[in-house]
Design a protein around this motif. Structure first.
Motif, mmCIF file in Angstrom:
data_model
loop_
_atom_site.group_PDB
_atom_site.id
_atom_site.type_symbol
_atom_site.label_atom_id
_atom_site.label_comp_id
_atom_site.label_asym_id
_atom_site.label_seq_id
_atom_site.Cartn_x
_atom_site.Cartn_y
_atom_site.Cartn_z
ATOM 1 N N TYR A 132 0.676 -37.755 14.899
ATOM 2 C CA TYR A 132 -0.228 -36.617 14.746
ATOM 3 C C TYR A 132 -1.635 -37.126 14.481
ATOM 4 N N LEU A 133 -2.599 -36.229 14.669
ATOM 5 C CA LEU A 133 -3.991 -36.470 14.312
ATOM 6 C C LEU A 133 -4.425 -35.342 13.385
ATOM 7 N N ASP A 134 -4.965 -35.693 12.232
ATOM 8 C CA ASP A 134 -5.348 -34.695 11.235
ATOM 9 C C ASP A 134 -6.797 -34.260 11.396
ATOM 10 N N GLY A 135 -7.063 -33.043 10.948
ATOM 11 C CA GLY A 135 -8.427 -32.554 10.972
ATOM 12 C C GLY A 135 -8.534 -31.178 10.361
ATOM 13 N N TYR A 136 -9.620 -30.471 10.731
ATOM 14 C CA TYR A 136 -9.878 -29.134 10.206
ATOM 15 C C TYR A 136 -10.432 -28.239 11.309
ATOM 16 N N LEU A 137 -10.013 -26.971 11.291
ATOM 17 C CA LEU A 137 -10.695 -25.943 12.050
ATOM 18 C C LEU A 137 -11.646 -25.246 11.084
ATOM 19 N N CYS A 138 -12.923 -25.305 11.401
ATOM 20 C CA CYS A 138 -13.946 -24.690 10.563
ATOM 21 C C CYS A 138 -14.354 -23.370 11.215
ATOM 22 N N PRO A 139 -14.007 -22.239 10.601
ATOM 23 C CA PRO A 139 -14.241 -20.942 11.241
ATOM 24 C C PRO A 139 -15.717 -20.557 11.273
ATOM 25 N N ALA A 140 -16.072 -19.789 12.308
ATOM 26 C CA ALA A 140 -17.426 -19.258 12.426
ATOM 27 C C ALA A 140 -17.754 -18.366 11.241
ATOM 28 N N ARG A 141 -19.045 -18.348 10.910
ATOM 29 C CA ARG A 141 -19.522 -17.477 9.829
ATOM 30 C C ARG A 141 -20.523 -16.476 10.392
ATOM 31 N N GLY A 142 -20.822 -15.458 9.605
ATOM 32 C CA GLY A 142 -21.808 -14.472 10.012
ATOM 33 C C GLY A 142 -21.202 -13.334 10.803
ATOM 34 N N PRO A 143 -22.023 -12.356 11.202
ATOM 35 C CA PRO A 143 -21.515 -11.167 11.896
ATOM 36 C C PRO A 143 -20.842 -11.480 13.230
ATOM 37 N N GLU A 144 -21.286 -12.569 13.897
ATOM 38 C CA GLU A 144 -20.678 -12.908 15.183
ATOM 39 C C GLU A 144 -19.198 -13.237 15.049
ATOM 40 N N ALA A 145 -18.805 -13.726 13.873
ATOM 41 C CA ALA A 145 -17.421 -14.146 13.676
ATOM 42 C C ALA A 145 -16.449 -12.981 13.818
ATOM 43 N N GLU A 146 -16.938 -11.744 13.677
ATOM 44 C CA GLU A 146 -16.060 -10.580 13.747
ATOM 45 C C GLU A 146 -15.969 -10.012 15.155
ATOM 46 N N ARG A 147 -16.625 -10.641 16.108
ATOM 47 C CA ARG A 147 -16.708 -10.067 17.450
ATOM 48 C C ARG A 147 -15.747 -10.726 18.424
ATOM 49 N N GLY A 148 -14.514 -10.864 18.037
ATOM 50 C CA GLY A 148 -13.500 -11.394 18.935
ATOM 51 C C GLY A 148 -13.515 -12.901 19.013
ATOM 52 N N PRO A 149 -12.790 -13.462 19.998
ATOM 53 C CA PRO A 149 -12.692 -14.925 20.133
ATOM 54 C C PRO A 149 -14.075 -15.567 20.220
#
Length: 400
Positions: A132-149
């Motif tokens: 395996y390879l370890d890491g992180y998914l860092c989610p989008a922030r701000g109002p754009e983050a609520e607008r779908g993929p």
């Protein structure tokens, strides 16, 4: 911001100082640590940086226990940086147990930081060739983050960085602009090297492919808007990886690079007839000529301590011959997505950026940086704000 007369120690210290703009370090903590260190003494360096890291971690724990999550996460991030900086002089094989322990503490502090982020960073484990390879998914922030993929940046590392340092370089500017960012250490990098002993490989398409396979399964990732950004040696690895994956919609190489043997032929202190024969030579022919390089503390660290460890090799002669396998000339034409090639005039590694740019048969952009426009340092490290502005403005247009 000079803290040391010793060039190698100053280089290591700058790795902490550059992260100050992203909350990864504070000048006062770094300067205080530096005053306690004996110049050129690796043991002193390790002891004092780990001492500072432990102190700052203690502050983080106090804030966490008292219900102050912002103060806690800020201190955990700085503690993670200081544990990382502490083990730089210890690079090499056999792996020093102090390095392993400091890397473990670095991971623990960053994990606490990740939990306290808003939104939290999500640990990921990418299946890779039976491990395996370890890491992180860092989610989008701000109002754009609520607008779908969301469009998603996949960050590709270099030689001596890791996912924790990449957070400052890639994830922070990406998430603030409404992008998700996936950080993963590949073989020869960070967690994969220190924790599993996985060494570097030239065919990065076989590393990036499983990372992209995993990325498209993550919630909120727009599989049609995947961008790959490589920094440092990732400026070679990212184009190599993208050449084998048509799912990538945009590529950034910082700095753009080319076949590694071409650089070495020009730079190495070898007789011309031996240079002309490369790679048709034995390591034993090369080693006597390369030995003087190891007398320089900086080159000894870069080539012997770091280079041989990362590649799993035993001599500089082997290292030089191994570099012949690291080529873009035979795959550059396969890159079809829009590509930005960064060229920093102050960066030796960018010497062949224009060669890569000319070889690309895709929509392409060459972006120049230099000390003259306020972006000095390796990978524009002293002005990542300007770098991020130019790169993400370009990505916004390409992925719109």
């Amino acid at each position: 911001m000079r803290l040391f007369d010793d060039a190698l120690f100053q280089m290591f210290a700058e790795r902490a100082l550059m992260t100050m703009t992203g909350g990864g370090a504070e000048w006062g903590e770094c300067a205080l640590t530096a005053r306690r260190i004996t110049e050129g003494d690796a043991d002193s360096w390790f002891e004092q940086w780990t001492s500072t890291a432990a102190t700052v971690r203690g502050w983080a724990e106090e804030s966490a226990e008292s219900g102050h999550p912002v103060s806690a996460r800020e201190a955990f991030l700085r503690a993670s940086t200081y544990f990382r900086v502490a083990y730089y002089p210890l690079y090499g094989v056999p792996v020093d147990p102090r390095l392993t322990e400091a890397a473990k503490r670095e991971r623990e502090c960053f994990a606490r930081f990740a939990e306290l982020c808003d939104p939290p960073l999500q640990p990921v484990r990418v299946p890779y060739e039976g491990t395996y390879l370890d890491g992180y998914l860092c989610p989008a922030r701000g109002p754009e983050a609520e607008r779908g993929p969301r469009p998603t940046v996949v960050a590709v590392n270099g030689y001596d960085s890791n996912v924790h340092e990449m957070y400052w370089a890639h994830a922070r500017p990406a998430t603030r602009r409404g992008y998700h960012c996936l950080l993963v250490d590949g073989p020869g990098q960070g967690l994969a090297l220190v924790g599993q002993g996985l060494t570097m490989r030239p065919d990065w398409e076989n590393v990036l492919r499983p990372v992209i396979d995993h990325a498209v399964t993550l919630p909120g990732v727009d599989r049609d808007r995947l961008a790959v950004i490589g920094w440092s040696f990732g400026g070679f690895l990212a184009p190599r990886g993208v050449s084998g994956d048509p799912r990538v919609a945009a590529l950034v190489a910082d700095p753009g690079q080319w076949d590694q043997m071409e650089n070495l032929r020009r730079m190495l202190p070898l007789p011309q007839d031996l240079k002309d024969r490369l790679p048709d030579a034995a390591p034993s022919e090369l080693d006597p000529h390369l030995a003087p390089l190891a007398q320089s503390p900086e080159l000894h660290w870069r080539l012997v301590q770091r280079g041989l460890w990362v590649h799993g090799l035993k001599s500089l002669g082997e290292y030089v011959l191994e570099m012949d396998r690291y080529r873009l000339s035979d795959v550059a034409a396969n890159i079809s997505c829009p590509t930005l090639v960064a060229l920093n005039a102050d960066e030796p590694g960018a010497a062949r950026a224009e060669t890569l740019y000319r070889a690309l048969d895709c929509p392409k952009t060459l972006v120049r940086f230099s000390a003259e426009d306020g972006t000095p340092g390796h990978c524009e490290g002293w002005n990542r704000s300007r770098y991020s502005q130019r790169v993400f403005d370009w990505l916004d247009d390409v992925l719109a």
